[in-house]
Scaffold this motif. Sequence first.
Motif, short mmCIF file in Angstrom:
data_model
loop_
_atom_site.label_atom_id
_atom_site.label_comp_id
_atom_site.label_asym_id
_atom_site.label_seq_id
_atom_site.Cartn_x
_atom_site.Cartn_y
_atom_site.Cartn_z
N VAL A 137 -7.36 84.03 19.33
CA VAL A 137 -6.99 85.30 18.73
C VAL A 137 -6.53 86.21 19.86
N ILE A 138 -5.28 86.65 19.76
CA ILE A 138 -4.69 87.54 20.77
C ILE A 138 -4.25 88.81 20.06
N ASP A 139 -4.87 89.92 20.44
CA ASP A 139 -4.59 91.21 19.81
C ASP A 139 -4.64 91.10 18.28
N GLY A 140 -5.65 90.40 17.77
CA GLY A 140 -5.86 90.30 16.33
C GLY A 140 -5.05 89.25 15.61
N GLU A 141 -4.19 88.54 16.32
CA GLU A 141 -3.33 87.52 15.71
C GLU A 141 -3.75 86.13 16.15
N ILE A 171 -7.90 88.92 24.32
CA ILE A 171 -7.92 87.51 23.92
C ILE A 171 -9.35 87.10 23.60
N THR A 172 -9.51 86.40 22.48
CA THR A 172 -10.82 85.88 22.11
C THR A 172 -10.71 84.38 21.92
N THR A 173 -11.62 83.66 22.56
CA THR A 173 -11.74 82.21 22.39
C THR A 173 -12.98 81.95 21.54
N ILE A 174 -13.21 80.71 21.19
CA ILE A 174 -14.39 80.35 20.42
C ILE A 174 -15.67 80.76 21.15
N GLU A 175 -15.64 80.74 22.47
CA GLU A 175 -16.82 81.14 23.24
C GLU A 175 -17.13 82.63 23.09
#
Length: 164
Positions: free
Chosen positions: A51-55, A72-76
């Motif tokens: 997920v990058i900036d909500g996308e 940026i969000t990863t599964i971790e």
Amino acid sequence: MRISFVLNNSDTEIDLTDDTTPLLWVIRDVLGLKGTKFGCGKAACGACTLVIDGEAVRSCLYPVKFAEGKQITTIEGLGTEENPHPIQQAWIEKIVPQCGYCQSGFMMATAALLEKHQSPTDDDIDKNITNICRCATYYRMRKAIHRAVELKGTEISETEPQKS
């Protein structure tokens, strides 16, 4: 070249010689976060979804230079073993994975979907989550997405102040 972004709510800076390196390889090989998977390398399967900036973004073809300044969000970064995110909890409750290889990508695509649609319909799910699962656990994933919505509702009501 120095690239800065926020990764799982932490400021991150990396130095790279090639700013066209796919973000997937930076996440896995440079930063050591192995939850994001390599699948097809053509942005078709979704195993590499972040997920990058909500996308929801397929990171295998996303040049790292485009990550500059992004969230940026990863599964971790979704939840922890002690405190799983409602999506992760729903996946556990609904016993979604078989082999599990693609599941982090599906969960990240679901996280992006739930940011846009608080209570997605089956049609919303089908239109927005186009990842591929060779084990064909789509029916269980859909049930888990609906369960995650229920769990998120519970999470929200538990944190809201009680009205008298």
